[in-house]
Design a protein around this motif. Sequence first.
Motif, PDB file in Angstrom:
ATOM      1  N   UNK A   1       0.877  -3.461   9.211  1.00 52.46           N
ATOM      2  CA  UNK A   1      -0.407  -3.549   8.510  1.00 52.46           C
ATOM      3  C   UNK A   1      -1.574  -3.254   9.457  1.00 52.46           C
ATOM      4  N   UNK A   2      -1.452  -3.692  10.704  1.00 49.04           N
ATOM      5  CA  UNK A   2      -2.496  -3.385  11.689  1.00 49.04           C
ATOM      6  C   UNK A   2      -2.619  -1.878  11.895  1.00 49.04           C
ATOM      7  N   UNK A   3      -1.481  -1.210  11.993  1.00 53.93           N
ATOM      8  CA  UNK A   3      -1.486   0.240  12.205  1.00 53.93           C
ATOM      9  C   UNK A   3      -2.083   0.953  10.999  1.00 53.93           C
ATOM     10  N   UNK A   4      -1.746   0.474   9.809  1.00 56.91           N
ATOM     11  CA  UNK A   4      -2.287   1.087   8.600  1.00 56.91           C
ATOM     12  C   UNK A   4      -3.811   0.973   8.558  1.00 56.91           C
ATOM     13  N   UNK A   5      -4.322  -0.145   9.082  1.00 51.04           N
ATOM     14  CA  UNK A   5      -5.777  -0.328   9.084  1.00 51.04           C
ATOM     15  C   UNK A   5      -6.447   0.494  10.175  1.00 51.04           C
TER      16      UNK A   5
END
Length: 279
Positions: free
Chosen positions: A192-196
């Motif tokens: 999720x961090x990477x997606x953001x």
Amino acid sequence: MADPAPLSPLAELARRNDPDRFLCSLFAPPERRETQFLLIAFNHELARARVAASNPMAALIRLQWWREAVEQAGAGTPPRRHEVAGPLAIALREGRLEAADLLGMIDAREAETEEEIPSRGALLAYLRGSAGGFAVASGRALGAPVESLPGLQGIGAAYGMAALLRAIPAQARQERSLLPADLLAGHQLTPADVARNPATAGVAAVARSLAEEGLALLRESESRVGRLPRGSIAAALQGQLARRDLRRMLAIGWDPSQPPPPRGLGDRLAVMWAGWRRG
């Protein structure tokens, strides 16, 4: 000079949606190219299942639709009215493609509907089943020796690794990431961090590690394949693009958060030279 023959509808689909594999398929024997175009179009339909769906359940429904289309072809059910499903049913009934190969490709795509890919091992399994499964189906349709298929699967998986890493920015725009959670956790990150925000040092470190693994897999797999018969070389040519992509990713200055440059003349020439030399 006579005008070149127009492309078939399937060839147009393949060229528009997957120019890399379309280029490789041009080195297949003329009488087998249409089956390669069909396989590329089928693979694209699977790839877009998650991208086109509004949620994971809708993506699973799309994959199930294709699973049923493959199974029904074997049962003699009339082909579904679809630009790819109809020709696919004919190819399966004529023995130009094998249902088991296609069903394996469908099963592998279910990993894309999950919230995350949990581990490096799960990522490799996904790549071997999806991009690697495509390479196996391509090689089998071209008459590649059975003993070469595991190596072709590895070449396809390496190409899939490069494609996944090239697509990090596109995945982020879709608010998802296919980087393995266990490797990200080592850098205090989650998918999720990477997606953001893919523009972090941890993402770059994970991406480079995977690029190294993809390049090692490619070398090992090409050595296992050896020299293919002239008629089946097209199934291995995507390895040329994988090698160039993965080496770029290991060069100083590569930023996985930025969209990759478009294919250049050097990429196309590498495929063409390998096709002519090995053919």
